[in-house]
Design a protein around this motif. Structure first.
Motif, PDB file in Angstrom:
ATOM      1  N   PRO A 115     -11.092  -3.874 -57.417  1.00  0.00           N
ATOM      2  CA  PRO A 115     -11.595  -2.756 -58.221  1.00  0.00           C
ATOM      3  C   PRO A 115     -10.977  -1.427 -57.779  1.00  0.00           C
ATOM      4  O   PRO A 115     -10.536  -1.289 -56.633  1.00  0.00           O
ATOM      5  CB  PRO A 115     -13.101  -2.781 -57.971  1.00  0.00           C
ATOM      6  CG  PRO A 115     -13.271  -3.506 -56.682  1.00  0.00           C
ATOM      7  CD  PRO A 115     -12.152  -4.488 -56.608  1.00  0.00           C
ATOM      8  N   PRO A 116     -10.924  -0.443 -58.683  1.00  0.00           N
ATOM      9  CA  PRO A 116     -10.265   0.840 -58.355  1.00  0.00           C
ATOM     10  C   PRO A 116     -10.762   1.478 -57.068  1.00  0.00           C
ATOM     11  O   PRO A 116      -9.959   2.019 -56.297  1.00  0.00           O
ATOM     12  CB  PRO A 116     -10.599   1.708 -59.579  1.00  0.00           C
ATOM     13  CG  PRO A 116     -10.814   0.743 -60.695  1.00  0.00           C
ATOM     14  CD  PRO A 116     -11.433  -0.469 -60.062  1.00  0.00           C
ATOM     15  N   GLU A 117     -12.070   1.395 -56.794  1.00  0.00           N
ATOM     16  CA  GLU A 117     -12.610   2.070 -55.608  1.00  0.00           C
ATOM     17  C   GLU A 117     -12.148   1.435 -54.302  1.00  0.00           C
ATOM     18  O   GLU A 117     -12.257   2.044 -53.229  1.00  0.00           O
ATOM     19  CB  GLU A 117     -14.145   2.113 -55.655  1.00  0.00           C
ATOM     20  CG  GLU A 117     -14.824   0.749 -55.622  1.00  0.00           C
ATOM     21  CD  GLU A 117     -15.048   0.147 -57.000  1.00  0.00           C
ATOM     22  OE1 GLU A 117     -15.919  -0.731 -57.133  1.00  0.00           O
ATOM     23  OE2 GLU A 117     -14.346   0.565 -57.953  1.00  0.00           O
ATOM     24  N   ASN A 118     -11.623   0.203 -54.373  1.00  0.00           N
ATOM     25  CA  ASN A 118     -11.194  -0.485 -53.147  1.00  0.00           C
ATOM     26  C   ASN A 118      -9.678  -0.570 -52.998  1.00  0.00           C
ATOM     27  O   ASN A 118      -9.189  -1.154 -52.020  1.00  0.00           O
ATOM     28  CB  ASN A 118     -11.781  -1.900 -53.093  1.00  0.00           C
ATOM     29  CG  ASN A 118     -13.266  -1.909 -52.786  1.00  0.00           C
ATOM     30  OD1 ASN A 118     -13.815  -0.922 -52.303  1.00  0.00           O
ATOM     31  ND2 ASN A 118     -13.938  -3.018 -53.064  1.00  0.00           N
ATOM     32  N   ARG A 119      -8.929   0.000 -53.922  1.00  0.00           N
ATOM     33  CA  ARG A 119      -7.476  -0.201 -53.912  1.00  0.00           C
ATOM     34  C   ARG A 119      -6.782   0.495 -52.753  1.00  0.00           C
ATOM     35  O   ARG A 119      -5.681   0.093 -52.358  1.00  0.00           O
ATOM     36  CB  ARG A 119      -6.893   0.248 -55.258  1.00  0.00           C
ATOM     37  CG  ARG A 119      -7.207  -0.768 -56.360  1.00  0.00           C
ATOM     38  CD  ARG A 119      -6.728  -0.339 -57.718  1.00  0.00           C
ATOM     39  NE  ARG A 119      -7.231  -1.277 -58.750  1.00  0.00           N
ATOM     40  CZ  ARG A 119      -7.211  -1.040 -60.048  1.00  0.00           C
ATOM     41  NH1 ARG A 119      -6.703   0.104 -60.498  1.00  0.00           N
ATOM     42  NH2 ARG A 119      -7.692  -1.933 -60.900  1.00  0.00           N
ATOM     43  N   ASN A 120      -7.384   1.514 -52.198  1.00  0.00           N
ATOM     44  CA  ASN A 120      -6.801   2.192 -51.033  1.00  0.00           C
ATOM     45  C   ASN A 120      -7.506   1.811 -49.741  1.00  0.00           C
ATOM     46  O   ASN A 120      -7.276   2.430 -48.700  1.00  0.00           O
ATOM     47  CB  ASN A 120      -6.863   3.708 -51.229  1.00  0.00           C
ATOM     48  CG  ASN A 120      -5.987   4.177 -52.376  1.00  0.00           C
ATOM     49  OD1 ASN A 120      -4.893   3.646 -52.574  1.00  0.00           O
ATOM     50  ND2 ASN A 120      -6.461   5.152 -53.138  1.00  0.00           N
ATOM     51  N   ARG A 121      -8.355   0.810 -49.826  1.00  0.00           N
ATOM     52  CA  ARG A 121      -9.115   0.366 -48.656  1.00  0.00           C
ATOM     53  C   ARG A 121      -8.521  -0.916 -48.087  1.00  0.00           C
ATOM     54  O   ARG A 121      -7.943  -1.726 -48.813  1.00  0.00           O
ATOM     55  CB  ARG A 121     -10.585   0.128 -49.028  1.00  0.00           C
ATOM     56  CG  ARG A 121     -11.326   1.414 -49.359  1.00  0.00           C
ATOM     57  CD  ARG A 121     -12.672   1.139 -49.994  1.00  0.00           C
ATOM     58  NE  ARG A 121     -13.534   2.324 -49.988  1.00  0.00           N
ATOM     59  CZ  ARG A 121     -14.706   2.390 -50.601  1.00  0.00           C
ATOM     60  NH1 ARG A 121     -15.174   1.335 -51.274  1.00  0.00           N
ATOM     61  NH2 ARG A 121     -15.428   3.494 -50.546  1.00  0.00           N
ATOM     62  N   ASN A 189     -10.229   4.780 -44.433  1.00  0.00           N
ATOM     63  CA  ASN A 189     -10.472   3.830 -45.515  1.00  0.00           C
ATOM     64  C   ASN A 189     -10.535   2.389 -45.015  1.00  0.00           C
ATOM     65  O   ASN A 189     -10.439   1.452 -45.808  1.00  0.00           O
ATOM     66  CB  ASN A 189      -9.361   3.926 -46.574  1.00  0.00           C
ATOM     67  CG  ASN A 189      -9.266   5.288 -47.214  1.00  0.00           C
ATOM     68  OD1 ASN A 189     -10.151   6.126 -47.052  1.00  0.00           O
ATOM     69  ND2 ASN A 189      -8.177   5.526 -47.933  1.00  0.00           N
ATOM     70  N   GLN A 343     -21.780  -2.910 -49.325  1.00  0.00           N
ATOM     71  CA  GLN A 343     -22.400  -1.625 -49.672  1.00  0.00           C
ATOM     72  C   GLN A 343     -22.316  -0.645 -48.500  1.00  0.00           C
ATOM     73  O   GLN A 343     -22.103   0.553 -48.690  1.00  0.00           O
ATOM     74  CB  GLN A 343     -23.855  -1.846 -50.081  1.00  0.00           C
ATOM     75  CG  GLN A 343     -24.013  -2.504 -51.435  1.00  0.00           C
ATOM     76  CD  GLN A 343     -25.442  -2.970 -51.701  1.00  0.00           C
ATOM     77  OE1 GLN A 343     -26.387  -2.541 -51.042  1.00  0.00           O
ATOM     78  NE2 GLN A 343     -25.600  -3.866 -52.668  1.00  0.00           N
ATOM     79  N   ASP A 346     -18.818   0.552 -48.451  1.00  0.00           N
ATOM     80  CA  ASP A 346     -18.607   1.476 -49.562  1.00  0.00           C
ATOM     81  C   ASP A 346     -19.162   2.867 -49.242  1.00  0.00           C
ATOM     82  O   ASP A 346     -18.581   3.893 -49.622  1.00  0.00           O
ATOM     83  CB  ASP A 346     -19.250   0.932 -50.834  1.00  0.00           C
ATOM     84  CG  ASP A 346     -18.906   1.772 -52.059  1.00  0.00           C
ATOM     85  OD1 ASP A 346     -17.706   1.915 -52.359  1.00  0.00           O
ATOM     86  OD2 ASP A 346     -19.838   2.295 -52.693  1.00  0.00           O
ATOM     87  N   LYS A 347     -20.270   2.883 -48.521  1.00  0.00           N
ATOM     88  CA  LYS A 347     -20.893   4.161 -48.149  1.00  0.00           C
ATOM     89  C   LYS A 347     -20.055   4.932 -47.144  1.00  0.00           C
ATOM     90  O   LYS A 347     -19.986   6.168 -47.195  1.00  0.00           O
ATOM     91  CB  LYS A 347     -22.291   3.880 -47.571  1.00  0.00           C
ATOM     92  CG  LYS A 347     -23.023   5.129 -47.073  1.00  0.00           C
ATOM     93  CD  LYS A 347     -24.380   4.761 -46.488  1.00  0.00           C
ATOM     94  CE  LYS A 347     -25.088   5.980 -45.913  1.00  0.00           C
ATOM     95  NZ  LYS A 347     -26.406   5.610 -45.313  1.00  0.00           N
ATOM     96  N   LYS A 351     -12.032   6.621 -50.100  1.00  0.00           N
ATOM     97  CA  LYS A 351     -11.455   5.926 -51.256  1.00  0.00           C
ATOM     98  C   LYS A 351     -10.023   6.368 -51.519  1.00  0.00           C
ATOM     99  O   LYS A 351      -9.350   5.865 -52.377  1.00  0.00           O
ATOM    100  CB  LYS A 351     -12.320   6.187 -52.498  1.00  0.00           C
ATOM    101  CG  LYS A 351     -13.718   5.592 -52.370  1.00  0.00           C
ATOM    102  CD  LYS A 351     -14.544   5.841 -53.617  1.00  0.00           C
ATOM    103  CE  LYS A 351     -15.954   5.252 -53.458  1.00  0.00           C
ATOM    104  NZ  LYS A 351     -16.802   5.462 -54.639  1.00  0.00           N
TER     105      LYS A 351
END
Length: 351
Positions: A115-121, A189, A343, A346-347, A351
């Motif tokens: 997903p977009p929010e994890n692409r740099n993680r 990240n 979660q 994510d917190k 990103k």
């Protein structure tokens, strides 16, 4: 008046002389626990009931007398696990590719869609196995669960194992990968996770990174960590023969860990990170279960982190023994455990 003063002085002297005896704590009291049947709890899912009710690990107290026989036993365990991985990857939609990072073997574990929010993680995973087991592909199971449920890209470190490669080979390999990984992504990240020996290595990696002045991850998730190889925690006794995975302190898993320790001081924080300085640690989420032999290891790390002012969360699952949270992909408790960790990441991850 002189008689009264003398009498008072004698009384005070007698009282002071008695203080050492009064101050001495009584010896610890042992409680006799009657033999009893212990059913699987009805407060968990049917899938987890089956796992909790399973017989003790068949090799829990089978201690091979030679290194060659250790290797044979370990290979049998690894081969059996590898057979289950294609189905797990397919069910969770995860791809696994072998790689080498600065001379260390590893695997890139990633969901089919990030997903977009994890692409740099980027996550770094260190597998469990009492330091000696789950080399090669067999060490990727937990990373597959995390990639599937959390939708992160992961580097799973295939660190060298004993008896051929004792301490500090595993930690050195993990740190080699970490040094390379922080050039692939922003440490803000990134996270490190792993269970059992992997949980201890997660903690030791942070201690080593602090010691060497390396960037720290934004968060970590040590699951049921082997954080104290000396066996000093309460659950080593309270959950002995209750945990159907590790079963008891000093059994097969601890003998495998001893192959890794190779005679080094078990209180060395790089082997037993509970004894290290946890000030400055990144936010941490720990996972255990009420029947886990390493419940005390997990609880004591959590308390030490909190006493050091670290943002730390402890999740303890009903009825679960050692690392039961990644034994059945269909169990709701499995999805819940990894969702909680995802979660938390994510917190705390950028990103």
């Amino acid at each position: 008046m002189r008689l009264l003063t003398r009498a008072f002085g004698l009384a005070v002297g007698s009282a002071l002389a008695a203080l050492p005896a009064l101050a001495q704590a009584p010896p610890p009291v042992e409680r006799e626990v009657p033999a009893r049947a212990l059913p699987a709890p009805y407060t968990v899912s049917p899938q987890l009931q089956k796992i909790i009710g399973a017989p003790l690990s068949p090799v829990w107290n089978v201690i091979p007398p030679t290194n060659d026989e250790w290797k044979k036993q370990i290979k049998g365990i690894e081969d059996a696990l590898v057979k289950t991985l294609p189905g797990l990857r397919e069910q969770l939609g995860v791809n696994v590719e072998p790689t080498t990072i600065d001379g260390v073997k590893a695997y890139i574990v990633a969901p089919e869609t990030i997903p977009p929010e994890n692409r740099n993680r980027l996550l770094v995973h260190v597998h469990g196995g009492c330091y000696a087991s789950f080399a090669g592909e067999s060490g990727t199971a937990e990373a597959i669960y995390m990639a599937g449920f959390g939708k992160f890209k992961i580097i799973s470190v295939d660190y060298r194992t004993p008896p051929d490669h004792p301490y500090p080979a595993a930690l050195d390999d993990a740190m080699t990968v970490w040094k390379a990984a922080v050039k692939m992504a922003d440490p803000k990240n990134m996270a490190i996770f792993g269970s059992s020996a992997g949980g201890a290595l997660t903690l030791s990696m942070v201690l080593r990174a602090k010691q060497d002045g390396l960037p720290l991850p934004a968060a970590i998730a040590p699951g049921t960590p082997m954080s104290d190889l000396t066996g000093s925690g309460d659950s080593f006794r309270a959950n002995a023969m209750v945990d159907n995975v590790l079963v008891a302190y000093g059994a097969n898993c601890d003998k495998r860990a001893a192959l890794y320790a190779d005679g080094h001081d078990l209180k060395d924080p790089m082997l037993s990170p509970l004894f290290g300085d946890m000030h400055g640690f990144p936010p941490t989420i720990l996972t255990s279960g009420t029947r886990d032999l390493l419940l005390s290891n997990t609880v004591r790390v959590h308390r030490k982190l909190r006493q050091a002012g670290v943002d730390a969360v402890l999740q303890v699952y009903e009825g679960q023994a050692h690392a039961h949270y990644y034994r059945d992909v269909t169990a709701p408790e499995t999805k819940e455990a990894f969702a909680e960790i995802a979660q938390f990441f994510d917190k705390h991850l950028g990103k």
